[in-house]
Write a protein that holds these residues in place. Structure first.
Motif, PDB file in Angstrom:
ATOM      1  N   VAL A 176       0.853  -1.187   0.000  1.00  0.00           N
ATOM      2  CA  VAL A 176       0.000   0.000   0.000  1.00  0.00           C
ATOM      3  C   VAL A 176       0.887   1.235   0.000  1.00  0.00           C
ATOM      4  O   VAL A 176       1.830   1.326   0.788  1.00  0.00           O
ATOM      5  CB  VAL A 176      -0.922   0.018   1.237  1.00  0.00           C
ATOM      6  N   THR A 177       0.593   2.186  -0.883  1.00  0.00           N
ATOM      7  CA  THR A 177       1.411   3.389  -0.960  1.00  0.00           C
ATOM      8  C   THR A 177       0.751   4.556  -0.230  1.00  0.00           C
ATOM      9  O   THR A 177      -0.469   4.702  -0.236  1.00  0.00           O
ATOM     10  CB  THR A 177       1.668   3.793  -2.424  1.00  0.00           C
ATOM     11  N   LYS A 178       1.587   5.381   0.395  1.00  0.00           N
ATOM     12  CA  LYS A 178       1.138   6.596   1.069  1.00  0.00           C
ATOM     13  C   LYS A 178       1.069   7.742   0.063  1.00  0.00           C
ATOM     14  O   LYS A 178       1.902   7.797  -0.846  1.00  0.00           O
ATOM     15  CB  LYS A 178       2.103   6.969   2.189  1.00  0.00           C
ATOM     16  N   PRO A 179       0.095   8.646   0.224  1.00  0.00           N
ATOM     17  CA  PRO A 179      -0.988   8.621   1.208  1.00  0.00           C
ATOM     18  C   PRO A 179      -2.076   7.639   0.788  1.00  0.00           C
ATOM     19  O   PRO A 179      -2.311   7.448  -0.398  1.00  0.00           O
ATOM     20  CB  PRO A 179      -1.511  10.055   1.182  1.00  0.00           C
ATOM     21  N   TYR A 180      -2.704   7.019   1.748  1.00  0.00           N
ATOM     22  CA  TYR A 180      -3.724   6.025   1.458  1.00  0.00           C
ATOM     23  C   TYR A 180      -5.028   6.408   2.147  1.00  0.00           C
ATOM     24  O   TYR A 180      -5.052   7.213   3.086  1.00  0.00           O
ATOM     25  CB  TYR A 180      -3.283   4.640   1.957  1.00  0.00           C
ATOM     26  N   ASP A 181      -6.097   5.842   1.664  1.00  0.00           N
ATOM     27  CA  ASP A 181      -7.394   6.010   2.307  1.00  0.00           C
ATOM     28  C   ASP A 181      -7.499   4.983   3.426  1.00  0.00           C
ATOM     29  O   ASP A 181      -7.194   3.804   3.225  1.00  0.00           O
ATOM     30  CB  ASP A 181      -8.518   5.804   1.283  1.00  0.00           C
ATOM     31  N   ILE A 182      -7.916   5.392   4.602  1.00  0.00           N
ATOM     32  CA  ILE A 182      -7.959   4.478   5.749  1.00  0.00           C
ATOM     33  C   ILE A 182      -8.937   3.332   5.493  1.00  0.00           C
ATOM     34  O   ILE A 182      -8.701   2.195   5.913  1.00  0.00           O
ATOM     35  CB  ILE A 182      -8.326   5.227   7.052  1.00  0.00           C
ATOM     36  N   GLY A 183     -10.009   3.602   4.748  1.00  0.00           N
ATOM     37  CA  GLY A 183     -10.945   2.536   4.423  1.00  0.00           C
ATOM     38  C   GLY A 183     -10.294   1.470   3.558  1.00  0.00           C
ATOM     39  O   GLY A 183     -10.543   0.270   3.735  1.00  0.00           O
ATOM     40  N   GLU A 184      -9.455   1.906   2.624  1.00  0.00           N
ATOM     41  CA  GLU A 184      -8.729   0.952   1.781  1.00  0.00           C
ATOM     42  C   GLU A 184      -7.766   0.119   2.616  1.00  0.00           C
ATOM     43  O   GLU A 184      -7.674  -1.099   2.444  1.00  0.00           O
ATOM     44  CB  GLU A 184      -7.955   1.688   0.691  1.00  0.00           C
ATOM     45  N   LEU A 185      -7.037   0.776   3.521  1.00  0.00           N
ATOM     46  CA  LEU A 185      -6.098   0.037   4.365  1.00  0.00           C
ATOM     47  C   LEU A 185      -6.823  -1.004   5.208  1.00  0.00           C
ATOM     48  O   LEU A 185      -6.372  -2.146   5.322  1.00  0.00           O
ATOM     49  CB  LEU A 185      -5.324   1.000   5.264  1.00  0.00           C
ATOM     50  N   LEU A 186      -7.953  -0.625   5.801  1.00  0.00           N
ATOM     51  CA  LEU A 186      -8.724  -1.570   6.608  1.00  0.00           C
ATOM     52  C   LEU A 186      -9.184  -2.750   5.755  1.00  0.00           C
ATOM     53  O   LEU A 186      -9.140  -3.907   6.195  1.00  0.00           O
ATOM     54  CB  LEU A 186      -9.926  -0.870   7.231  1.00  0.00           C
ATOM     55  N   ALA A 187      -9.626  -2.462   4.525  1.00  0.00           N
ATOM     56  CA  ALA A 187     -10.081  -3.540   3.637  1.00  0.00           C
ATOM     57  C   ALA A 187      -8.935  -4.494   3.318  1.00  0.00           C
ATOM     58  O   ALA A 187      -9.119  -5.714   3.268  1.00  0.00           O
ATOM     59  CB  ALA A 187     -10.656  -2.951   2.349  1.00  0.00           C
ATOM     60  N   ARG A 188      -7.756  -3.947   3.097  1.00  0.00           N
ATOM     61  CA  ARG A 188      -6.608  -4.799   2.775  1.00  0.00           C
ATOM     62  C   ARG A 188      -6.184  -5.638   3.978  1.00  0.00           C
ATOM     63  O   ARG A 188      -5.779  -6.797   3.828  1.00  0.00           O
ATOM     64  CB  ARG A 188      -5.449  -3.937   2.272  1.00  0.00           C
TER      65      ARG A 188
END
Length: 225
Positions: free
Chosen positions: A97-109
């Motif tokens: 995952v690359t920064k900046p990221y959406d927190i929803g995307e990070l949680l999904a991953r």
């Protein structure tokens, strides 16, 4: 779910820990590679690994984690170039995952790699080793791949991807189908991860033409003439 957050920038780590905590995660924070390796004694469910650490490069830390255990690793970094992505996945990272990221995307991953790990338990019975196109030998029981009698070291998902495509040489597998069967999710964000895995697989097999891209549809293993 227990997360190990490996991040040396407290301005990033503090708010991320707070958000993850509100979503029900128990977070242990490490600011160096050595702290991260020591924290593996508590067996986290997922590791979020930054690559820019004060004592070791994150790639080295990932490689050392893989020698110690099979915990899912998500690299979370500002390095967005394709070479870094491929290198990280080749070292055994489960996602990138690359920064900046959406927190929803990070949680999904995070949830996706956790589900994939739980579903990776071996089946009660596995078919015997078989020789596929291009002289590729696959043994599902030992998860061994060889080309021309020489072993090829693949990551967990690279093997799963190759095994799926090699089931039916010449048949086109849709992207959605591959993501569903290999990553156990329908999330469209995994399209980029699929492309990176295909590129890495072609490189390791030493024959890019074995895995063919069918534009607008998906991929197939080219049958032998």
């Amino acid at each position: 779910m227990r997360l190990l957050l490996v991040e040396d920038d407290l301005r990033v780590a503090a708010p991320l820990r707070a958000v993850l905590g509100r979503h029900g995660f128990t977070v242990r924070h490490a600011t160096t590679g050595e702290e991260a390796l020591a924290a593996l004694d508590d067996v986290p469910d997922v590791v979020l690994l930054d690559l820019s650490l004060p004592d070791h490069d994150g790639f080295e830390v990932c490689s050392r984690i893989r020698r110690l255990c099979d915990v899912p690793v998500i690299m979370v970094t500002a390095r967005a170039d394709i070479r870094s992505r491929i290198h990280g996945l080749n070292l055994g990272a489960d996602d990138y995952v690359t920064k900046p990221y959406d927190i929803g995307e990070l949680l999904a991953r995070i949830h996706a790699v956790s589900r994939r790990t739980r579903s990776d338990a071996p089946a009660a019975e596995t078919p015997p080793a078989a020789k596929g196109p291009g002289g590729i030998e696959l043994d599902p029981a030992t998860r061994r791949v060889a080309v021309g009698g020489v072993d090829v070291v693949l990551t967990r998902k690279e093997f799963d991807l190759l095994a799926l495509l090699a089931q039916r040489p010449g048949v086109v597998f849709r992207r959605e189908q591959i993501i569903s069967e290999v990553w156990h999710t329908s999330w469209a964000g995994n399209n980029r991860t699929l492309e990176v895995h295909v590129a890495s697989l072609r490189s390791k097999l030493g024959n890019p033409a074995i895995v063919e891209t069918v534009r607008g549809v998906g991929y197939r293993v080219v049958p032998e003439a």
